[in-house]
Scaffold this active site. Sequence first.
Site, PDB file in Angstrom:
ATOM      1  N   ASP A 224       0.919  -1.166  -0.009  1.00 44.59           N
ATOM      2  CA  ASP A 224      -0.023  -0.204  -0.015  1.00 44.59           C
ATOM      3  C   ASP A 224       1.041   1.218  -0.162  1.00 44.59           C
ATOM      4  O   ASP A 224       1.978   1.002  -0.500  1.00 44.59           O
ATOM      5  CB  ASP A 224      -1.011  -0.080   1.107  1.00 44.59           C
ATOM      6  CG  ASP A 224      -2.457   0.702   0.811  1.00 44.59           C
ATOM      7  OD1 ASP A 224      -2.118   1.987   0.783  1.00 44.59           O
ATOM      8  OD2 ASP A 224      -3.385   0.185   1.000  1.00 44.59           O
ATOM      9  N   HIS A 247       1.976   2.103  -3.216  1.00 44.52           N
ATOM     10  CA  HIS A 247       1.046   2.979  -3.843  1.00 44.52           C
ATOM     11  C   HIS A 247       1.762   4.402  -3.825  1.00 44.52           C
ATOM     12  O   HIS A 247       0.784   5.331  -3.852  1.00 44.52           O
ATOM     13  CB  HIS A 247      -0.190   3.085  -3.049  1.00 44.52           C
ATOM     14  CG  HIS A 247      -0.980   1.735  -3.293  1.00 44.52           C
ATOM     15  ND1 HIS A 247      -2.204   1.431  -2.971  1.00 44.52           N
ATOM     16  CD2 HIS A 247      -0.464   0.566  -3.972  1.00 44.52           C
ATOM     17  CE1 HIS A 247      -2.653   0.139  -3.358  1.00 44.52           C
ATOM     18  NE2 HIS A 247      -1.508  -0.631  -4.037  1.00 44.52           N
TER      19      HIS A 247
END
Length: 398
Positions: A224, A247
């Site tokens: 993430d 991310h």
Amino acid sequence: MAYPTPKVSPFSLLISVLLCFWLSSSMGIAATYNVVSFGAKPDGKTDSTKAFLNAWSKACASPNPASIYVPQGRFLLKTATFNGQCANKAISITIDGTLVAPSTYEVIGNSDVWLHFERVDGVSIRGGVLDAQGNALWECKNSKHSNCPTGATTLGFTNSNNIAISGLTSMNSQMFHIVINGCQNVKAQRVKVMAAGNSPNTDGIHVQLSSHVTILNSKIRTGDDCISIGPGTSHLWIENIACGPGHGISIGSLGRSLNEPGVQNVTVKTVTFTGTQNGVRIKTWGRPSYGFVRNVVFQDAIMVNVENPILIDQNYCPDNKGCPGQASGVKISDVRYENIHGTSATQVAMKFDCSSKYPCSGIRLEDVKLTYNNQPAISSCNHADGATLGSVQPESCF
Ligand SMILES: *[C@@H]1O[C@H](CO)[C@@H](O)[C@H](O)[C@H]1NC(C)=O
């Protein structure tokens, strides 16, 4: 020939012992608590939670600076909370070994945090590997089972001040790796985060409700956000980070609730994003909020095959619940992008999708060059206003 050993009288010995004792207590010489002498076992299977908590209690109760030492080996730990307030303001924890969570994810998976420091002041952690063994929980989540626990953050600091973290490795966390929540004056450097690129919600470092946090010289590979910045963050400095997989670095999600403190004075400098979903991102829910984002600088970034190198997304609405058709209340202003170069993995390298109710203002682009497949990339704007300086490619859409 040996010198004759000088005779030491019992009296002078007593004096020097007393002197040492007096010096160490009055000058604040640190006492060291080795977790092994509290019963911790470096065998990877004996539960050492109590031993660590007992070493903490001693260090915390010490009126002088104190040290905790974790030698080499693997120490099995369940959920542990290291509470303040302590009698001193300098506890240094040196870790040469690995702290490992139980392999069955249920044991810590319903706690918020695996290793939690709360209301502490002046704690430093040097070295160490934290292995939360999150893989089995990710599999549970990725296979869409509905009864998987949420999972625990690996290392959390809550309502704490003057924290230093250096040379720490966090691997395979169940949820976030490191969370700084409600803290002031935190310095994290040479941190390594390692988790699989498809591991869900394994943010590297998350900061919220905190000011004067500095994150330097770190390598983050995770599933993430490498670094996520939540509500109420101010005076945050991030420099020299390698991010990917992951991310990217994200301010947000913000604006989920109406009364939410804003984010201001954030600098993100000298970051390489490699194969990440986003580069530098600001993300807010598409619903009413009093939140804001202002005075942000994204500087000296290199993008290597990044899906969304520069992104403002104010229409975040997961599962289309509670927001469709609404505008984000989060006001975004004074955001600078300077010296950002590299390659985009999609054609739209620069996207400013701002709130229709509160358009983004004061966006500044300076020396930006992003290409897509060796061709010019494009930019896209909605309700965004700003200016450009120097050479900017793709051409801005303000
Ligand atoms: C912004 O934050 C930095 C620390 O990251 C601090 O040194 C600086 O003084 C802050 N600037 C303002 C205007 O508050």
